[in-house]
Every structure is written in structure tokens, then in C-alpha cells.
Design a protein around this motif. Structure first.
Motif, PDB file in Angstrom:
ATOM      1  N   GLY A  20      -9.648  -8.963   1.772  1.00 54.66           N
ATOM      2  CA  GLY A  20      -9.294  -8.713   3.163  1.00 54.66           C
ATOM      3  C   GLY A  20      -9.307  -7.226   3.451  1.00 54.66           C
ATOM      4  N   THR A  21      -8.626  -6.841   4.510  1.00 49.89           N
ATOM      5  CA  THR A  21      -8.567  -5.422   4.863  1.00 49.89           C
ATOM      6  C   THR A  21      -7.264  -5.123   5.576  1.00 49.89           C
ATOM      7  OG1 THR A  21      -9.721  -3.595   5.937  1.00 49.89           O
ATOM      8  CG2 THR A  21      -9.738  -5.668   7.089  1.00 49.89           C
ATOM      9  N   ASP A  22      -6.826  -3.898   5.445  1.00 54.08           N
ATOM     10  CA  ASP A  22      -5.655  -3.415   6.152  1.00 54.08           C
ATOM     11  C   ASP A  22      -6.044  -3.258   7.623  1.00 54.08           C
ATOM     12  OD1 ASP A  22      -3.840  -1.408   7.365  1.00 54.08           O
ATOM     13  OD2 ASP A  22      -3.005  -1.321   5.341  1.00 54.08           O
ATOM     14  N   GLU A  23      -5.165  -3.607   8.530  1.00 57.16           N
ATOM     15  CA  GLU A  23      -5.493  -3.528   9.957  1.00 57.16           C
ATOM     16  C   GLU A  23      -5.770  -2.102  10.415  1.00 57.16           C
ATOM     17  OE1 GLU A  23      -1.155  -3.481  12.089  1.00 57.16           O
ATOM     18  OE2 GLU A  23      -1.904  -5.408  11.364  1.00 57.16           O
ATOM     19  N   ASP A  24      -5.305  -1.095   9.665  1.00 58.55           N
ATOM     20  CA  ASP A  24      -5.530   0.298  10.030  1.00 58.55           C
ATOM     21  C   ASP A  24      -6.844   0.863   9.488  1.00 58.55           C
ATOM     22  OD1 ASP A  24      -3.089   0.374  11.353  1.00 58.55           O
ATOM     23  OD2 ASP A  24      -2.018   0.955   9.531  1.00 58.55           O
ATOM     24  N   VAL A  25      -7.583   0.060   8.717  1.00 59.72           N
ATOM     25  CA  VAL A  25      -8.817   0.517   8.090  1.00 59.72           C
ATOM     26  C   VAL A  25     -10.017  -0.060   8.820  1.00 59.72           C
ATOM     27  CG1 VAL A  25     -10.204   0.459   5.977  1.00 59.72           C
ATOM     28  CG2 VAL A  25      -7.722   0.770   5.840  1.00 59.72           C
ATOM     29  N   ASP A  26     -10.969   0.798   9.141  1.00 66.13           N
ATOM     30  CA  ASP A  26     -12.212   0.377   9.782  1.00 66.13           C
ATOM     31  C   ASP A  26     -13.326   0.399   8.751  1.00 66.13           C
ATOM     32  OD1 ASP A  26     -14.361  -0.171  11.422  1.00 66.13           O
ATOM     33  OD2 ASP A  26     -14.413   1.822  12.323  1.00 66.13           O
ATOM     34  N   LEU A  27     -13.596  -0.758   8.137  1.00 71.37           N
ATOM     35  CA  LEU A  27     -14.662  -0.831   7.143  1.00 71.37           C
ATOM     36  C   LEU A  27     -16.033  -0.632   7.763  1.00 71.37           C
ATOM     37  CD1 LEU A  27     -13.652  -3.729   4.715  1.00 71.37           C
ATOM     38  CD2 LEU A  27     -13.499  -1.266   4.358  1.00 71.37           C
ATOM     39  N   GLY A  28     -16.123  -0.747   9.082  1.00 68.57           N
ATOM     40  CA  GLY A  28     -17.389  -0.548   9.763  1.00 68.57           C
ATOM     41  C   GLY A  28     -17.743   0.917   9.935  1.00 68.57           C
ATOM     42  N   GLY A  29     -16.809   1.800   9.651  1.00 71.24           N
ATOM     43  CA  GLY A  29     -17.054   3.234   9.785  1.00 71.24           C
ATOM     44  C   GLY A  29     -17.722   3.803   8.554  1.00 71.24           C
ATOM     45  N   ASP A  30     -17.734   5.107   8.471  1.00 76.01           N
ATOM     46  CA  ASP A  30     -18.332   5.796   7.337  1.00 76.01           C
ATOM     47  C   ASP A  30     -17.326   5.803   6.190  1.00 76.01           C
ATOM     48  OD1 ASP A  30     -19.841   7.326   5.625  1.00 76.01           O
ATOM     49  OD2 ASP A  30     -19.536   9.202   6.719  1.00 76.01           O
ATOM     50  N   ASP A  37      -8.351   3.636  -2.699  1.00 73.08           N
ATOM     51  CA  ASP A  37      -6.911   3.673  -2.413  1.00 73.08           C
ATOM     52  C   ASP A  37      -6.663   3.953  -0.931  1.00 73.08           C
ATOM     53  OD1 ASP A  37      -6.116   3.132  -5.016  1.00 73.08           O
ATOM     54  OD2 ASP A  37      -5.891   5.245  -5.547  1.00 73.08           O
ATOM     55  N   SER A  38      -7.420   4.890  -0.372  1.00 71.04           N
ATOM     56  CA  SER A  38      -7.264   5.231   1.044  1.00 71.04           C
ATOM     57  C   SER A  38      -7.708   4.095   1.956  1.00 71.04           C
ATOM     58  CB  SER A  38      -8.080   6.483   1.379  1.00 71.04           C
ATOM     59  OG  SER A  38      -7.601   7.586   0.662  1.00 71.04           O
ATOM     60  N   LEU A  39      -8.603   3.253   1.445  1.00 64.34           N
ATOM     61  CA  LEU A  39      -9.063   2.101   2.206  1.00 64.34           C
ATOM     62  C   LEU A  39      -8.113   0.902   2.054  1.00 64.34           C
ATOM     63  CD1 LEU A  39     -12.877   2.266   1.390  1.00 64.34           C
ATOM     64  CD2 LEU A  39     -11.766   2.853   3.566  1.00 64.34           C
ATOM     65  N   GLY A  40      -7.108   1.050   1.190  1.00 63.82           N
ATOM     66  CA  GLY A  40      -6.129  -0.012   1.007  1.00 63.82           C
ATOM     67  C   GLY A  40      -6.466  -0.989  -0.108  1.00 63.82           C
ATOM     68  N   TYR A  41      -7.385  -0.616  -0.999  1.00 61.30           N
ATOM     69  CA  TYR A  41      -7.774  -1.497  -2.102  1.00 61.30           C
ATOM     70  C   TYR A  41      -7.259  -0.939  -3.418  1.00 61.30           C
ATOM     71  CZ  TYR A  41     -10.740  -3.624   1.369  1.00 61.30           C
ATOM     72  OH  TYR A  41     -11.185  -4.248   2.506  1.00 61.30           O
ATOM     73  N   GLU A  42      -6.281  -1.624  -3.995  1.00 62.34           N
ATOM     74  CA  GLU A  42      -5.730  -1.220  -5.279  1.00 62.34           C
ATOM     75  C   GLU A  42      -6.532  -1.892  -6.398  1.00 62.34           C
ATOM     76  OE1 GLU A  42      -4.441  -5.171  -4.999  1.00 62.34           O
ATOM     77  OE2 GLU A  42      -4.251  -3.698  -3.410  1.00 62.34           O
ATOM     78  N   SER A  43      -6.154  -1.633  -7.625  1.00 63.27           N
ATOM     79  CA  SER A  43      -6.943  -2.085  -8.773  1.00 63.27           C
ATOM     80  C   SER A  43      -7.142  -3.597  -8.820  1.00 63.27           C
ATOM     81  CB  SER A  43      -6.323  -1.588 -10.075  1.00 63.27           C
ATOM     82  OG  SER A  43      -5.002  -2.088 -10.215  1.00 63.27           O
ATOM     83  N   LEU A  44      -6.143  -4.376  -8.466  1.00 65.30           N
ATOM     84  CA  LEU A  44      -6.286  -5.837  -8.493  1.00 65.30           C
ATOM     85  C   LEU A  44      -7.333  -6.305  -7.484  1.00 65.30           C
ATOM     86  CD1 LEU A  44      -5.330  -8.455  -9.743  1.00 65.30           C
ATOM     87  CD2 LEU A  44      -3.524  -8.556  -8.033  1.00 65.30           C
ATOM     88  N   THR A  49     -12.989  -7.984  -6.389  1.00 62.86           N
ATOM     89  CA  THR A  49     -14.263  -7.597  -5.782  1.00 62.86           C
ATOM     90  C   THR A  49     -15.362  -7.543  -6.843  1.00 62.86           C
ATOM     91  OG1 THR A  49     -13.158  -6.369  -4.027  1.00 62.86           O
ATOM     92  CG2 THR A  49     -15.445  -5.761  -4.500  1.00 62.86           C
ATOM     93  N   ALA A  50     -15.072  -6.907  -7.971  1.00 57.52           N
ATOM     94  CA  ALA A  50     -16.053  -6.808  -9.055  1.00 57.52           C
ATOM     95  C   ALA A  50     -16.417  -8.187  -9.586  1.00 57.52           C
ATOM     96  CB  ALA A  50     -15.502  -5.937 -10.183  1.00 57.52           C
ATOM     97  N   ARG A  70     -14.518   5.236  -7.864  1.00 55.62           N
ATOM     98  CA  ARG A  70     -13.364   5.392  -6.978  1.00 55.62           C
ATOM     99  C   ARG A  70     -13.716   5.314  -5.492  1.00 55.62           C
ATOM    100  NH1 ARG A  70      -9.371   6.451 -10.326  1.00 55.62           N
ATOM    101  NH2 ARG A  70      -9.692   7.686 -12.182  1.00 55.62           N
ATOM    102  N   THR A  71     -15.012   5.300  -5.192  1.00 55.31           N
ATOM    103  CA  THR A  71     -15.447   5.222  -3.794  1.00 55.31           C
ATOM    104  C   THR A  71     -16.507   4.135  -3.650  1.00 55.31           C
ATOM    105  OG1 THR A  71     -17.286   6.780  -4.040  1.00 55.31           O
ATOM    106  CG2 THR A  71     -15.112   7.723  -3.503  1.00 55.31           C
ATOM    107  N   PRO A  72     -16.716   3.655  -2.443  1.00 51.60           N
ATOM    108  CA  PRO A  72     -17.787   2.683  -2.229  1.00 51.60           C
ATOM    109  C   PRO A  72     -19.147   3.188  -2.709  1.00 51.60           C
ATOM    110  CG  PRO A  72     -16.327   2.638  -0.361  1.00 51.60           C
ATOM    111  CD  PRO A  72     -15.893   3.805  -1.228  1.00 51.60           C
TER     112      PRO A  72
END
Length: 89
Positions: A20-30, A37-44, A49-50, A70-72
């Protein structure tokens, strides 16, 4: 799935399906150079995802390299290396 390249669009889809995604994160952006971590995705969430990527693309991601992605942009590059190796085999 016989994909030749894993893209940011495909990563967005997998991230949304896996965690899923945090409501404050825009995955459609750059997001390419934004830490997971800043996108709201922790190790689990990244492990889930992997796992989805491995199943959908029939590849096995190196755990150490995965931990360093650590980044997309880094994760996409890692997946593409494995896809290229699988196609060359």
C-alpha cells in the motif's frame, strides 16, 4: 513473466500491491532518488515487495544487494541486472 526491463511504473504497482502507500506519499511523483523510508516503506514492506518481484519475474534477488537498495532507482537497477542475467542464461 518474460519481461526485458523492470520500470518505475512496474515498481509503483508492486509497491502498492505489496504494502500500500501512506496517504501523504505521492508515488506518481518523482520518487526515483527518494529513500524508501521517506516513502513510508520499512524493511518488512520491502521484503514483501522483493518477494512479489521474484515471483512475478522469476528471478532471485541477492539479499545483500537488496538491503543496500535504498531508493527506487537502486532497486530497479538491481532487478534489471537480475532480469538480464536470467535472459542470458
Amino acid at each position: 513473466m518474460a519481461a526485458t526491463e523492470f520500470t518505475v511504473s512496474e515498481l509503483r504497482t508492486v509497491l502498492l500491491e505489496a504494502a500500500g502507500t501512506d496517504e501523504d506519499v505521492d508515488l506518481g511523483g518523482d520518487i526515483l532518488d527518494t529513500d524508501f523510508d521517506s516513502l513510508g516503506y520499512e524493511s518488512l514492506a520491502l521484503l514483501e515487495t522483493a518477494g512479489r518481484i521474484e515471483r512475478e519475474y522469476a528471478i532471485a534477488l541477492d539479499e545483500e544487494a537488496l538491503a543496500e537498495a535504498r531508493t527506487p532507482r537502486q532497486l530497479i537497477a538491481l532487478v534489471n541486472v537480475h532480469l538480464a542475467a536470467a535472459q542470458a542464461a
